[in-house]
Scaffold this motif. Structure first.
Motif, PDB file in Angstrom:
ATOM      1  N   VAL A   1      34.496  50.585  41.946  1.00  0.00           N
ATOM      2  CA  VAL A   1      33.581  49.555  42.426  1.00  0.00           C
ATOM      3  C   VAL A   1      32.829  48.888  41.271  1.00  0.00           C
ATOM      4  CG1 VAL A   1      31.664  51.152  42.872  1.00  0.00           C
ATOM      5  CG2 VAL A   1      31.842  49.021  44.183  1.00  0.00           C
ATOM      6  N   TYR A   2      32.598  49.600  40.199  1.00  0.00           N
ATOM      7  CA  TYR A   2      31.841  49.056  39.071  1.00  0.00           C
ATOM      8  C   TYR A   2      32.713  48.181  38.159  1.00  0.00           C
ATOM      9  CZ  TYR A   2      28.702  52.647  40.725  1.00  0.00           C
ATOM     10  OH  TYR A   2      27.907  53.431  41.526  1.00  0.00           O
ATOM     11  N   SER A   3      33.967  48.551  37.996  1.00  0.00           N
ATOM     12  CA  SER A   3      34.840  47.841  37.051  1.00  0.00           C
ATOM     13  C   SER A   3      35.730  46.779  37.705  1.00  0.00           C
ATOM     14  CB  SER A   3      35.716  48.846  36.302  1.00  0.00           C
ATOM     15  OG  SER A   3      36.516  49.582  37.199  1.00  0.00           O
ATOM     16  N   THR A   4      35.787  46.757  39.027  1.00  0.00           N
ATOM     17  CA  THR A   4      36.661  45.816  39.720  1.00  0.00           C
ATOM     18  C   THR A   4      36.380  44.347  39.380  1.00  0.00           C
ATOM     19  OG1 THR A   4      37.223  47.342  41.497  1.00  0.00           O
ATOM     20  CG2 THR A   4      37.380  45.013  42.009  1.00  0.00           C
ATOM     21  N   PRO A   5      35.111  43.910  39.328  1.00  0.00           N
ATOM     22  CA  PRO A   5      34.882  42.498  38.964  1.00  0.00           C
ATOM     23  C   PRO A   5      35.456  42.154  37.584  1.00  0.00           C
ATOM     24  CG  PRO A   5      32.902  43.431  39.930  1.00  0.00           C
ATOM     25  CD  PRO A   5      33.855  44.574  39.712  1.00  0.00           C
ATOM     26  N   LYS A   6      35.280  43.032  36.628  1.00  0.00           N
ATOM     27  CA  LYS A   6      35.824  42.813  35.284  1.00  0.00           C
ATOM     28  C   LYS A   6      37.355  42.766  35.341  1.00  0.00           C
ATOM     29  CE  LYS A   6      35.961  44.839  30.648  1.00  0.00           C
ATOM     30  NZ  LYS A   6      35.477  45.905  29.785  1.00  0.00           N
ATOM     31  N   PHE A   7      37.958  43.692  36.087  1.00  0.00           N
ATOM     32  CA  PHE A   7      39.413  43.725  36.233  1.00  0.00           C
ATOM     33  C   PHE A   7      39.928  42.403  36.797  1.00  0.00           C
ATOM     34  CE2 PHE A   7      43.040  44.370  39.103  1.00  0.00           C
ATOM     35  CZ  PHE A   7      43.992  44.837  38.203  1.00  0.00           C
ATOM     36  N   LYS A   8      39.339  41.948  37.908  1.00  0.00           N
ATOM     37  CA  LYS A   8      39.790  40.714  38.556  1.00  0.00           C
ATOM     38  C   LYS A   8      39.697  39.531  37.595  1.00  0.00           C
ATOM     39  CE  LYS A   8      38.761  41.590  43.429  1.00  0.00           C
ATOM     40  NZ  LYS A   8      37.922  41.145  44.560  1.00  0.00           N
ATOM     41  N   GLU A   9      38.581  39.429  36.914  1.00  0.00           N
ATOM     42  CA  GLU A   9      38.373  38.309  35.993  1.00  0.00           C
ATOM     43  C   GLU A   9      39.383  38.328  34.850  1.00  0.00           C
ATOM     44  OE1 GLU A   9      35.014  37.266  32.710  1.00  0.00           O
ATOM     45  OE2 GLU A   9      34.270  37.795  34.694  1.00  0.00           O
ATOM     46  N   GLU A  10      39.573  39.493  34.231  1.00  0.00           N
ATOM     47  CA  GLU A  10      40.455  39.592  33.070  1.00  0.00           C
ATOM     48  C   GLU A  10      41.931  39.416  33.433  1.00  0.00           C
ATOM     49  OE1 GLU A  10      39.665  42.886  30.472  1.00  0.00           O
ATOM     50  OE2 GLU A  10      37.521  42.426  30.425  1.00  0.00           O
TER      51      GLU A  10
ATOM     52  N   PHE B   1      35.944  50.952  31.384  1.00  0.00           N
ATOM     53  CA  PHE B   1      37.194  50.338  31.816  1.00  0.00           C
ATOM     54  C   PHE B   1      37.580  49.233  30.842  1.00  0.00           C
ATOM     55  CE2 PHE B   1      39.645  47.185  34.147  1.00  0.00           C
ATOM     56  CZ  PHE B   1      40.675  47.988  34.585  1.00  0.00           C
ATOM     57  N   LYS B   2      38.891  49.118  30.588  1.00  0.00           N
ATOM     58  CA  LYS B   2      39.399  48.109  29.677  1.00  0.00           C
ATOM     59  C   LYS B   2      40.801  47.695  30.120  1.00  0.00           C
ATOM     60  CE  LYS B   2      41.021  48.913  25.398  1.00  0.00           C
ATOM     61  NZ  LYS B   2      41.139  49.288  24.008  1.00  0.00           N
TER      62      LYS B   2
END
Length: 104
Positions: free
Chosen positions: A24-33, A3-4
């Motif tokens: 579920v795996y990429s959601t934390p990265k999405f929220k932060e970015e 995810f990017k």
């Protein structure tokens, strides 16, 4: 595909291009970015989902999280280039009534 999120400012909008799978795996990265990108440029957001391959309920939840943040500033989120499968998910959950879905 990992995810990017790519972000850029065009006119009066923050364009966020999503790549890969928002789950579920990429959601934390999405929220932060996206929160970071929005804090730098408090503009209306356009999510470009042309390269988004998959989204699950956790991904939908992260969009609602983002919506709450931008609503505090009276901004809006528009979504474009949704695949038929992901658009169907928006319609089933009635999120197509909350987000502006842009159709070409």
């Amino acid at each position: 595909m990992d995810f990017k999120v790519d972000s850029k400012v065009e006119e009066d909008s923050l364009i966020l291009s999503l790549f890969g799978e928002l789950d579920v795996y990429s959601t934390p990265k999405f929220k932060e970015e996206v929160k970071s990108a929005y804090e730098e440029n408090k503009l209306n957001i356009i999510l470009d989902c042309k390269n988004l391959e998959y989204m699950d309920s956790t991904g939908l939840g992260s969009l609602i999280y983002l919506l709450k943040i931008v609503n505090e500033d009276n901004k809006k989120i528009s979504i474009k280039n949704l695949s038929k499968q992901i658009l169907k998910l928006f319609k089933i959950t009635k999120l197509d009534e909350i987000f502006e879905i842009m159709v070409d």
